[in-house]
Design a protein around this motif. Sequence first.
Motif, short mmCIF file in Angstrom:
data_model
loop_
_atom_site.label_atom_id
_atom_site.label_comp_id
_atom_site.label_asym_id
_atom_site.label_seq_id
_atom_site.Cartn_x
_atom_site.Cartn_y
_atom_site.Cartn_z
N HIS A 135 0.56 -1.27 0.03
CA HIS A 135 -0.12 0.07 0.01
C HIS A 135 0.98 1.25 0.13
N SER A 136 1.77 1.53 1.09
CA SER A 136 2.44 2.61 1.13
C SER A 136 3.33 2.81 -0.10
N ASP A 140 -8.29 6.37 1.47
CA ASP A 140 -8.44 5.42 2.67
C ASP A 140 -7.33 4.68 2.84
N VAL A 158 -3.35 7.35 3.02
CA VAL A 158 -3.30 7.41 4.37
C VAL A 158 -1.83 6.78 4.49
N CYS A 159 -1.62 5.73 4.32
CA CYS A 159 -0.31 4.99 4.49
C CYS A 159 0.97 5.84 4.16
N HIS A 178 1.60 9.00 6.30
CA HIS A 178 2.01 8.42 7.60
C HIS A 178 3.78 8.15 7.41
N ASP A 179 3.92 7.27 6.25
CA ASP A 179 5.34 7.07 5.92
C ASP A 179 6.05 8.17 5.80
N ASN A 212 5.62 11.35 6.73
CA ASN A 212 5.80 12.04 8.02
C ASN A 212 6.81 11.41 9.00
N HIS A 228 -8.84 12.21 8.86
CA HIS A 228 -7.62 11.50 9.79
C HIS A 228 -6.17 12.00 9.31
N MET A 240 0.89 -4.62 6.05
CA MET A 240 1.83 -4.62 4.63
C MET A 240 2.99 -5.73 4.79
N HIS A 243 -11.36 3.70 11.00
CA HIS A 243 -10.45 3.55 9.69
C HIS A 243 -9.72 2.31 9.86
#
Lengths: 203, 203, 203, 203
Positions: A105-106, A133, A137-138, A141-142, A144, A171, C145, C171
């Motif tokens: 995903h990321s 979503d 999102v993933c 976060h990564d 960040n 979120h 993941m 979520h």
Amino acid sequence: MPSRDVRHKSAVALILVDVINHFEFPDGLRLLKNALRIVPRLARLKERARRAGIPTIYVNDNFGQWRSNASKLLEYCLRPEAPGRQFVVRLRPDEEDYLVLKPMHSAFYQSPLDVLLRHLGASSVILGGLATDSCIVCTAHDANMRDLGVFVPSDCSAARSRRQHQQAIEHIKTISSVNVLRSSALRLESLRKQMRPDRFAKS
Amino acid sequence: MPSRDVRHKSAVALILVDVINHFEFPDGLRLLKNALRIVPRLARLKERARRAGIPTIYVNDNFGQWRSNASKLLEYCLRPEAPGRQFVVRLRPDEEDYLVLKPMHSAFYQSPLDVLLRHLGASSVILGGLATDSCIVCTAHDANMRDLGVFVPSDCSAARSRRQHQQAIEHIKTISSVNVLRSSALRLESLRKQMRPDRFAKS
Amino acid sequence: MPSRDVRHKSAVALILVDVINHFEFPDGLRLLKNALRIVPRLARLKERARRAGIPTIYVNDNFGQWRSNASKLLEYCLRPEAPGRQFVVRLRPDEEDYLVLKPMHSAFYQSPLDVLLRHLGASSVILGGLATDSCIVCTAHDANMRDLGVFVPSDCSAARSRRQHQQAIEHIKTISSVNVLRSSALRLESLRKQMRPDRFAKS
Amino acid sequence: MPSRDVRHKSAVALILVDVINHFEFPDGLRLLKNALRIVPRLARLKERARRAGIPTIYVNDNFGQWRSNASKLLEYCLRPEAPGRQFVVRLRPDEEDYLVLKPMHSAFYQSPLDVLLRHLGASSVILGGLATDSCIVCTAHDANMRDLGVFVPSDCSAARSRRQHQQAIEHIKTISSVNVLRSSALRLESLRKQMRPDRFAKS
């Protein structure tokens, strides 16, 4: 085959997630319906980035092919009967764009995105694409956690439903280094020059 | 474009490093000269793996292209005037092989190899390709840190000089989970079935 | 100092995120208020895990100390005037628990958690702790993941507000490999023995 | 417990690998014998770094303890009967030094070293410690893949035998971004200020 001229030196990069998409998964057509709505804004953002000298990086799922053959994937998504043809045809990569594959995903997990951003000199990313979503999102976060600046234009990503998109955006707003805004509010010229001071501090 | 049938379930995978190569870098022709010597053994090992039901994974440098277009890279390396054509033509991927790109030396660093091995159910790797003293060394260390079993057939990799190859093989021998041996000594049928007991311990 | 007897072989591990906490950050006292509510359930879950032979791993922020001195951090959080003393004192690590430090939000990012889970033979995790909408979300995505099974008991984590907790739980429910449920519904005995079939497939 | 003042802003960091060591492993006493020889040079290098304002980071094996308790490990290595006491006592961390734990050989693999270097603003590392042919080799490869500048003073690391040390140093010399030199040749004042131009390029 000379190494690509990474002439793009830019403090920011535009990341397009899973835009080369066949939409052949559960609820794929629901996602497509919402994806089609963001095409004009996403196409416009990409064009603005190009003019501002900001590199665009497609970070795309390999869709379980494991052949590192993005052009074949693109061809598949663009065949006349492909459900997502209308989406992909308007957002496909240009000659100067970068494209890397991700297995999950990321956009960062087990992909070379970190290395590419380093080569480009980018310390911030603008995230657009599918789906808000999950992959967006993933990736937010990564980014960040890597101390990158993150901009998520809320009108340049989509989810299976508007509600899911909206909840995900809410979120994402809580992630510390992320700025959520309308794509028209992005000051691209200024972002291209703006190294994050707290990322690569000088002695 | 259905997801590839990862039917290959095998406790071991054959990893071919930087075999799709243009040899257009300093000392590339010196490396090619030694690379040509290993072609028969490497081709034979790959054929034996195929017959034993062991998957072959090409893990290849993206050579600074950042387009995830392995077929274009292959085409470039196979053009009539390409210096390494003789090498690449005999070792190119077959339809059933996997291919992932890496941005740096190790086959694991910022590549999806970990995920692919997990999907294949592989807990050991056999390493061949180029060059023994850089990418093969790095990959052997990284595989060891991941608790994978590692087999390095000393006659299936090459370096810029025989001395560099031999010194690298001596260094690789000291890595704890690595077995260095002749390719003819590899018991492929048995390796395919042999899950490493200490990797994925059951309760 | 013999290497720790990783006798815990278990298909699942209980991960407690940022439980050793000084709550000295913006909104820390708001988080603490909600954190105190989950103490009985979290303490009970940990005790049930212990009896079932399931290892507990504290994965804790280093809170910018960079000294790898968890006992000093614990001492600091337990001093008489520490605001979170009531929380930490009831959930502090026991002799047999594991403890690793993380520098950022996810329990996996630049921490040795992957290696420890591998040594324990764990292919699933149960996530509890703080805060639901940051570290728990990140960790759930990262576990997904990695093809780990993920269980998030909704009554064993907390956020700055109930609404933020609830939105994050909603979520988390959308992440594919995650199961959200009440802690009392966790079948620990069965989870301890249940290797995920699709993670470490045998040949 | 305020977050540590990362006031150390420096373009280079001194990395000491596995210096807090109990030497209780096969051939540990052979390694210790050679380790004792480098104590004066390593102590001197650390003192020079301190005076030049360069941070020292201990990156140490957790020796299978999984408790993130470096002070307990240090205590163990310094007890009167500890074989390596003479080594550890002269090289132990000072108050201002950083210390992170690693689970495997490389100082980068599943450790927070990347994050810490980022916070310090360091784009180069000086590597010393144990053992040249395993952890130092791995760490040098990993630093190179991260586009960090790497300095390996050949008189500040040791292996089980002089021959193994010397062979490893020869191998390390071939890694592209690595400079091997005598510690006395390190220009610390200049390194502290010298951001690598090709690492964090500005727009």
